[in-house]
Design a protein around this motif. Structure first.
Motif, PDB file in Angstrom:
ATOM      1  N   PRO A 117       0.766  -1.245  -0.008  1.00  0.00           N
ATOM      2  CA  PRO A 117       0.084  -0.314  -0.106  1.00  0.00           C
ATOM      3  C   PRO A 117       0.835   1.432   0.077  1.00  0.00           C
ATOM      4  N   ALA A 118       1.811   1.171   0.803  1.00  0.00           N
ATOM      5  CA  ALA A 118       2.985   2.652   0.952  1.00  0.00           C
ATOM      6  C   ALA A 118       3.316   2.942  -0.633  1.00  0.00           C
ATOM      7  N   ARG A 119       3.765   1.636  -1.162  1.00  0.00           N
ATOM      8  CA  ARG A 119       4.356   1.926  -2.616  1.00  0.00           C
ATOM      9  C   ARG A 119       3.444   2.462  -3.577  1.00  0.00           C
ATOM     10  N   GLU A 120       2.016   2.065  -3.423  1.00  0.00           N
ATOM     11  CA  GLU A 120       0.945   2.618  -4.249  1.00  0.00           C
ATOM     12  C   GLU A 120       0.831   4.033  -3.840  1.00  0.00           C
ATOM     13  N   THR A 121       0.738   4.198  -2.683  1.00  0.00           N
ATOM     14  CA  THR A 121       0.511   5.752  -2.207  1.00  0.00           C
ATOM     15  C   THR A 121       1.628   6.595  -2.930  1.00  0.00           C
ATOM     16  N   ALA A 122       2.963   5.896  -2.936  1.00  0.00           N
ATOM     17  CA  ALA A 122       3.829   6.766  -3.322  1.00  0.00           C
ATOM     18  C   ALA A 122       3.773   7.098  -4.800  1.00  0.00           C
ATOM     19  N   HIS A 123       3.259   6.142  -5.630  1.00  0.00           N
ATOM     20  CA  HIS A 123       2.818   6.199  -7.014  1.00  0.00           C
ATOM     21  C   HIS A 123       1.835   7.269  -6.940  1.00  0.00           C
ATOM     22  N   LEU A 124       0.697   7.178  -6.427  1.00  0.00           N
ATOM     23  CA  LEU A 124      -0.221   8.063  -6.503  1.00  0.00           C
ATOM     24  C   LEU A 124       0.166   9.650  -6.306  1.00  0.00           C
ATOM     25  N   ILE A 125       1.053   9.721  -5.356  1.00  0.00           N
ATOM     26  CA  ILE A 125       1.521  11.024  -5.184  1.00  0.00           C
ATOM     27  C   ILE A 125       2.313  11.575  -6.272  1.00  0.00           C
ATOM     28  N   ASP A 126       3.199  10.582  -6.919  1.00  0.00           N
ATOM     29  CA  ASP A 126       3.879  11.042  -8.149  1.00  0.00           C
ATOM     30  C   ASP A 126       2.769  11.385  -9.243  1.00  0.00           C
ATOM     31  N   ARG A 127       1.981  10.733  -9.472  1.00  0.00           N
ATOM     32  CA  ARG A 127       0.870  10.868 -10.438  1.00  0.00           C
ATOM     33  C   ARG A 127       0.258  12.405 -10.224  1.00  0.00           C
ATOM     34  N   LEU A 128      -0.298  12.463  -8.858  1.00  0.00           N
ATOM     35  CA  LEU A 128      -0.765  13.851  -8.812  1.00  0.00           C
ATOM     36  C   LEU A 128      -0.033  14.911  -8.983  1.00  0.00           C
ATOM     37  N   GLN A 182       8.471   9.008   3.323  1.00  0.00           N
ATOM     38  CA  GLN A 182       7.080   8.466   3.871  1.00  0.00           C
ATOM     39  C   GLN A 182       7.074   7.297   4.839  1.00  0.00           C
ATOM     40  N   GLY A 183       5.967   7.340   5.509  1.00  0.00           N
ATOM     41  CA  GLY A 183       5.735   6.253   6.355  1.00  0.00           C
ATOM     42  C   GLY A 183       6.881   5.984   7.493  1.00  0.00           C
ATOM     43  N   LYS A 184       7.626   7.040   7.805  1.00  0.00           N
ATOM     44  CA  LYS A 184       8.449   6.959   9.026  1.00  0.00           C
ATOM     45  C   LYS A 184       7.669   6.609  10.268  1.00  0.00           C
ATOM     46  N   ASP A 185       8.147   5.993  11.356  1.00  0.00           N
ATOM     47  CA  ASP A 185       7.429   6.179  12.639  1.00  0.00           C
ATOM     48  C   ASP A 185       6.086   5.854  12.444  1.00  0.00           C
ATOM     49  N   ARG A 186       5.700   5.243  11.444  1.00  0.00           N
ATOM     50  CA  ARG A 186       4.119   4.843  11.332  1.00  0.00           C
ATOM     51  C   ARG A 186       3.545   4.010  12.681  1.00  0.00           C
ATOM     52  N   HIS A 187       4.248   3.210  13.236  1.00  0.00           N
ATOM     53  CA  HIS A 187       3.729   2.304  14.104  1.00  0.00           C
ATOM     54  C   HIS A 187       3.991   3.041  15.470  1.00  0.00           C
ATOM     55  N   HIS A 188       4.362   4.248  15.648  1.00  0.00           N
ATOM     56  CA  HIS A 188       4.448   4.929  16.758  1.00  0.00           C
ATOM     57  C   HIS A 188       3.515   6.210  16.830  1.00  0.00           C
ATOM     58  N   ASP A 189       2.500   6.117  15.706  1.00  0.00           N
ATOM     59  CA  ASP A 189       1.522   7.073  16.125  1.00  0.00           C
ATOM     60  C   ASP A 189       0.795   7.300  17.231  1.00  0.00           C
TER      61      ASP A 189
END
Lengths: 260, 524
Positions: B357-368, B402-409
């Motif tokens: 999912p994170a990679r897909e988000t990155a790709h979405l960001i690129d496209r936008l 992107q996605g750094k420290d995600r588990h410590h939210d």
């Protein structure tokens, strides 16, 4: 209001019919709905807010935009909770919406329950751009929810239909935040009208948690209804407030303390 | 064409006909007018010349990515290792001159083993057995000015030569005037007075006295021309780490064809990058139009990228937005895809079913970003200040990992909440903030107290409850734009239940500057 809450027989039957038609049309969603934690609302919605679908939110009057936005954020925060962590929320705002209603504020989002680091903001020039981006984002597995804020009635039946189809590809939810409640037909699964409600005071006499008056004015899977809820940004949960006006004895007590 | 040199009007460039009449460049306009009163003179436009030169340099990119400018009218092309693609050095040179001639430019091009040598021969050389030069002037069409004539010199260099040819080339340099060494006329003039007029005259002179008398730059120029000293060509554009290109016998114009070509090139690029363990962060597609224009389309990515289908998607989005800017005209005859910035990127197992999912988000960001511009896709980043406008800033989404420290939210959120002392159950900061605080008319009961009523956007709101004040001051070291020093913020709930963030600027005691009230944000 009371009538829809009690749930007359006719709307229930209508909802059953609708659901069976949806099955024929392969509208069946594999995703379990997202419970709002409000027994009454969840019952009307058939278990909770449908994932992989489009939902519309608008303020009941322009001055309640903050409340409508808050409700959208609360839903987005719920959608990013448990089991779906690591997925992000995309907040799309047209330049006009930003000018009229202010920009999303990261610190406020953090405190409200939607961590800013899981938030993407897109500033779209036109409503058309916003709709395009929303459609693309709904198809993306890494996005748990998309909020698109439109100041005008630019999302018509065709547009909302496209968005609904895009949302169905995954289990992300699309939230169309309108500045005015639209009268035009829409393919959205539900439509909510939100107003702010003077909330209870906290134990120290300060302002209490955020409270909403939610009107479910359109529901494809069941009858409509009105709910008074509070949002606990700490627990990331909606807390039902008694629909009957019993505010007086509760006025000096916070809503969530009453539940605990 | 006329230019002003030291307050005298001088001929800067002239057309064939004028040349035939005996006029020449650097002649005073007054002298020329005396000879031919009906002479048509126009002012030279140096900026336009420069633009034209850059456009030609752009076009020359088709031969080599290493193109250096030599203003006002020259270009250096480093063709090391490129010549064989065009059937050898001589064929490349002919092709270049022919294509430029078709576009209406007269050009002289020389291939040499040093930039200095090539410069001298292109400008002062006579036809030799090594280099055949075209000398016909043509009107420059591209300038849109039929009376102007432009001479473009191309200097090509960088092909290693055998020793025998090197000596031959040295000999060719000897009869040329000193100006061919690219030296200042102020240095050349005293040399000429001393009887040293050609390169041959100075080349064997003792170097130390020469350097002492005329400066080390002069000696360096001699060395550069002879290849004793290295002279790198400064490329005009950054040289990409990886590139792939394709030429077409028949120009292509359809978007599908262009994108199809980009996919092919991306596949080539991906193979090359994979060998080196790299992925592209910035990609550029250069579309060379048949009429000489070069359209450059650039995309950025938020993580290293090699996947050709994703690259295609990004270019599709970008081209959609560009619209007419990427108009193919009569078609493109060459397309080059280059990776301008690369980063280490190890191969990962990919599959459609188990997409990250994170990679897909990155790709979405690129496209936008490709579609709406990099500055429109943002992330909100907290800053170390209490001043509301500065406490949370928007940065381009691909500029932070992107996605750094995600588990410590949750832990971090709690820490954040604890750090902001809270005296009520609502968050202390609004969810929406106006970029420019909106002025409101407010009535307060006591001078420093909260308002009891305020008028915002022509609607009067009664205050049901107010919390505050929370005084926020701008740090003194930021306060250089005359911003007010402190604001008193109040969290307000109106009769309708609407919660807003109001602040008062200024104090009531100050008679000259009465306080103003602003609405800065909206709570949920």
């Amino acid at each position: 209001m009371e009538r829809s809450l009690t749930g007359a027989q006719a709307p229930e039957a209508l909802a059953r019919l609708r659901q069976s038609i949806e099955k024929i049309q392969h509208y069946q969603h594999d995703n379990a709905p997202m419970p709002l934690g409000l027994s009454e609302a969840d019952r009307l919605l058939g278990g909770g807010l449908t994932l992989g679908a489009l939902h519309e939110i608008s303020p009941s009057a322009p001055v309640h935009l903050g409340a409508a936005c808050g409700f959208a954020l609360a839903l987005a925060a719920l959608s990013g909770k448990a089991g779906r962590s690591g997925r992000e929320t995309l907040f799309i705002q047209t330049d006009m919406a930003r000018f009229e209603g202010g920009a999303p504020y990261g610190l406020g989002f953090d405190l409200f329950g939607l961590p800013a680091r899981r938030l993407l903001v897109l500033r779209a020039r036109r409503a058309l751009d916003a709709l395009f981006a929303m459609e693309e984002a709904l198809k993306c597995r890494g996005i748990a929810s998309v909020i698109a804020e439109l100041p005008d009635d630019s999302a018509d039946l065709t547009a909302t239909r496209r968005l609904s189809l895009a949302a169905r590809e995954h289990d992300g939810i699309g939230l169309l935040l309108r500045h005015r409640s639209a009268s035009m037909p829409s393919a959205a699964m539900t439509r909510w009208e939100v107003s702010a409600k003077a909330g209870a005071r906290d134990p120290h006499g300060g302002l209490g948690t955020t409270s909403f008056l939610l009107s479910l004015v359109k529901n494809r899977r069941g009858p409509c209804g009105r709910f008074r809820v509070a949002w606990s940004h700490h627990e990331l949960a909606f807390v039902p407030e008694d629909p009957v006006a019993v505010a007086a004895p509760f006025a000096d007590r916070p809503a969530d303390a009453a539940i605990a | 064409m006329v230019t002003t040199v030291r307050s005298a009007r001088q001929i800067a460039a002239l057309n064939d006909e004028a040349a035939r009449l005996g006029l020449r460049a650097t002649m005073a306009l007054a002298d020329a007018r005396a000879m031919y009163p009906q002479l048509v003179a126009i002012d030279a436009d140096e900026a336009a010349d420069r633009t034209m030169l850059e456009q030609i340099a752009d076009w020359c990119d088709r031969y080599t990515p290493l193109v250096g400018l030599d203003p006002p009218d020259g270009l250096f092309l480093d063709i090391s290792g490129c010549a064989h693609l065009f059937g050898g050095e001589e064929d490349l040179r002919r092709d270049l001159i022919r294509r430029l001639a078709v576009q209406g430019f007269h050009a002289r091009a020389t291939i040499g083993d040093t930039p200095g040598w090539a410069w001298a021969m292109a400008r002062y050389g006579i036809s030799t057995s090594i280099n055949e030069t075209a000398t016909n002037s043509v009107h420059s069409r591209a300038s849109g000015n039929p009376d102007s004539c432009r001479r473009i010199s191309q200097h090509d260099s960088g092909f290693p030569l055998s020793r025998g040819r090197t000596e031959e080339r040295h000999a060719a340099l000897l009869p040329l005037p000193l100006a061919a060494l690219r030296i200042d006329p102020q240095i050349a003039a005293p040399l000429a007075q001393a009887g040293l007029k050609t390169i041959g005259d100075v080349i064997d002179l003792p170097r130390a006295p020469l350097a002492a008398r005329f400066g080390s730059a002069f000696v360096r120029r001699i060395d550069q021309a002879l290849g004793r000293e290295e002279e790198p060509i400064v490329p005009r554009l950054p040289v990409p780490s990886f590139l792939a290109e394709r030429r077409f016998a028949d120009p292509i114009g359809r978007e599908d064809d262009v994108l199809g070509t980009i996919v092919h090139l991306a596949q080539e690029l991906a193979r090359a990058m994979e060998r080196h363990g790299k992925g592209a962060r910035r990609l550029q597609a250069a579309l060379f139009r048949t009429d000489g224009k070069v359209v450059r389309v650039e995309i950025g990515t938020s993580e290293p990228l090699r996947d050709p289908t994703r690259i295609r998607r990004l270019f599709l989005d970008r081209l959609t937005v560009l619209g007419d800017e990427a108009d193919p005209g009569f078609g493109f005859d060459m397309i080059r895809l280059s990776a301008l910035a690369v980063e280490a990127f190890d191969a990962v197992q990919t599959g459609w079913g188990t997409g990250d999912p994170a990679r897909e988000t990155a790709h979405l960001i690129d496209r936008l970003m490709a579609r709406f511009g990099a500055d429109r896709v943002q992330r909100l980043v907290p800053q170390d200040t209490h001043w509301p406008e500065l406490a949370s800033i928007a940065v381009p989404a691909n500029s932070i990992a992107q996605g750094k420290d995600r588990h410590h939210d949750s832990a971090k959120d709690r820490a954040l909440e604890d750090s902001l002392f809270q005296d009520s159950r609502i968050p202390v900061r609004p969810i929406r903030l106006f970029e420019r605080p909106e002025p409101v008319e407010a009535i307060a009961q006591v001078p420093d107290g909260p308002p009891v009523q305020f008028k915002w956007r022509r609607v009067t709101h009664d205050v049901a409850y107010a919390e505050g004040p929370e005084s926020i001051a701008l740090q003194w070291w930021r306060n250089d734009q005359g911003m007010p020093v402190t604001r008193d913020y109040f969290r307000i709930e109106t009769r309708q239940g609407v919660r807003v963030w109001l602040y008062r600027e200024g104090i009531y005691q100050d008679k000259d500057n009465p306080p103003h009230w602003f609405l800065h944000g909206i709570f949920a």
